[in-house]
Design an enzyme around this catalytic site. Structure first.
Site: not given
Ligand code: UD1
Length: 451
Positions: A16, A74
């Site tokens: 995005r 990852q």
């Molecule tokens: C996550 C939390 C949510 C919290 C929010 C705060 C979980 C399941 N949920 O939301 O409770 O309110 O963060 O921001 O954890 N990332 C990886 N690998 C992946 C997925 C994500 O490295 O497979 C990283 C993203 O790059 C990012 C961070 O993890 O830096 C958070 O990911 P994002 O998808 O923004 O968060 P949510 O899972 O929606």
């Protein structure tokens, strides 16, 4: 307290952002978002930092070249729990706390992390995490506690009632390493999204601490759009100004000024509107702006830099620059010099109390003390025939008449003078007046003419 290991999640694609730059390398206040997160973790006591990456790994490798940050890949990206599973081997070798942070949440600060670590330690919890109260319905995990059992319900899985809860998960956690290593392999994929949620660990922990962060909304700004990037920038700028105001700096129109985290400003400096400062050290009692841009520059005390651009320069005390000057890289301006009204300086040293006003160019030059450079004086430092740049040397107390052209390499001796429109193609001895095209010696300078 033992040193903590920081794991920064940064494998999300960030589509995005619509950018060729990996999301976490976008800058806020001059610094890549992931570096803000790492700086906060280190300042709170993390002595080992691992960043989980998934896309553009080469760009991230390049970014971290020469640093001790470790990158772990990852692939594919199956959620935050899956991301942390990638560091299981490192966790098994670690004793103590593990901080887990989001690489796209640059407003995390060392104080909040320090408090989180302390609270975690004092409570002897398996997991301690930061929560915040938010007003809008961001898609963040909601905090519920049934009969004292704390849970994070992800937005995607939440009921309407749960979505109305204002306390949210910031995504900032402190885990006990041994417990985390044992529990991570037991995570199950969520039915809604097929992802492994790190947040599922919270309800599995016998002892959970949740810490409501003061002003925690900023910790929740996860930047995944340009709009969020602008929001993070605004908040960071507000913090930076607040910090420097507390140190005695005045901002006359604070919202119009941009600073970066690598700037420092001295007491009683006044910053006028529409000014941008990047990687600058500015002394005390200065007037900066209005309308100035300063980069990679050191400014002494009691200087004024009005409506000017200053790049990679050093400016000693009591120097006046502007209005409308351009100091290009390699400019060194000594104490008490005055430069203004469309003066351009490049790779030059300008001596004490020298004055360069009115439409002039000084490039590759050494200008002595108390020199007066007349309107329209140009150092002709570049030969387009040979492509060579040559030096101009101007001795102490020399002065140039309006529209003098100094054809380098050339030396104007101490106390020498040029007449208006002189084209100086040969060295001029000290205390000698030259005029004409090409300039020729007329006579010795009378002492009175110089005083
Ligand atoms: C996550 C939390 C949510 C919290 C929010 C705060 C979980 C399941 N949920 O939301 O409770 O309110 O963060 O921001 O954890 N990332 C990886 N690998 C992946 C997925 C994500 O490295 O497979 C990283 C993203 O790059 C990012 C961070 O993890 O830096 C958070 O990911 P994002 O998808 O923004 O968060 P949510 O899972 O929606």
């Amino acid at each position: 307290m033992s040193a903590a290991l920081a794991v920064v999640l940064a494998a999300g694609q960030g589509t995005r952002m619509k950018s060729r730059t990996p999301k976490v390398l976008h800058r806020v206040a001059g610094k890549a978002m992931v570096d803000h997160v790492l700086a906060a973790a280190r300042a709170a006591g993390a002595d080992r930092c691992i960043v989980i990456v998934g896309h553009e790994i080469e760009r991230l490798r390049e970014h971290f070249a020469g640093s001790d940050v470790e990158l772990v890949e990852q692939r594919p990206q199956l959620g935050t729990g899956h991301a942390v599973q990638q560091v299981l081997p490192q966790l098994e070798a670690h004793r103590g706390e593990v901080l887990v942070l989001n690489g796209d949440a640059p407003l995390v600060d060392a104080r909040s992390l320090g408090e989180l670590l302390e609270r975690h330690h004092a409570a002897r919890a398996q997991v301690t995490f930061l929560t915040a109260l938010v007003d809008d319905a961001e898609r963040l995990g909601r905090i519920t506690s049934d009969g004292g059992r704390v849970r994070v319900v992800e937005w995607a899985d939440a009921t309407a009632e749960e979505r109305a809860i204002r306390e949210v998960n910031t995504g900032i956690y402190c885990f006990d390493s041994a417990w985390l290593s044992r529990e991570l392999p037991l995570l199950q994929a969520s039915p809604a999204k097929g992802e492994y949620y790190l947040t599922d660990l919270i309800e599995r922990a016998p002892q959970v601490e949740r810490m409501l962060a003061e002003g925690g909304f900023a910790l929740c700004i996860g930047v995944d759009t340009r709009e969020k990037l602008a929001q993070a920038e605004r908040e960071m700028q507000r913090r930076l100004r607040e910090r420097w105001m507390a140190e005695g700096v005045t901002f006359l129109s604070p919202e119009t000024v941009l600073l970066d985290v690598d700037c420092s400003l001295g007491q009683d400096t006044i910053v006028y509107p529409n000014t941008i400062m990047q990687r600058c050290t500015i002394g005390m009692g200065c007037i900066i702006g209005p309308g100035s841009r300063l980069e990679d520059t050191r400014i002494g005390n009691d200087c004024s830099i009005r409506e000017s651009v200053v790049e990679s320069a050093v400016v000693e005390d009591e120097v006046q620059i502007g209005p409308f000057c351009h100091l290009r890289p390699g400019s060194y301006i000594e104490r008490g010099a005055k430069l203004g009204n469309y003066a351009e300086i490049k790779s030059s040293r300008i001596g004490r109390e020298t004055q360069i006003h009115h439409f002039s160019y000084t490039g590759d030059a050494q200008v002595g003390q108390r020199v007066n450079i007349g309107a329209g004086t140009i150092t002709c430092n570049y030969s387009s025939e040979t492509g060579v740049k040559s030096a101009t040397i101007i001795g102490d107390d020399a002065s140039t008449g309006s529209d003098t052209l100094l054809v380098a390499p050339v030396t104007l001796g101490a106390g020498a003078m040029t007449g208006s429109g002189a084209v100086v193609t040969h060295d001029v001895p000290p205390d000698t007046l030259v005029v004409g095209v090409p300039a020729r010696e007329v006579r010795k300078v009378r002492k009175a003419a110089r005083s």
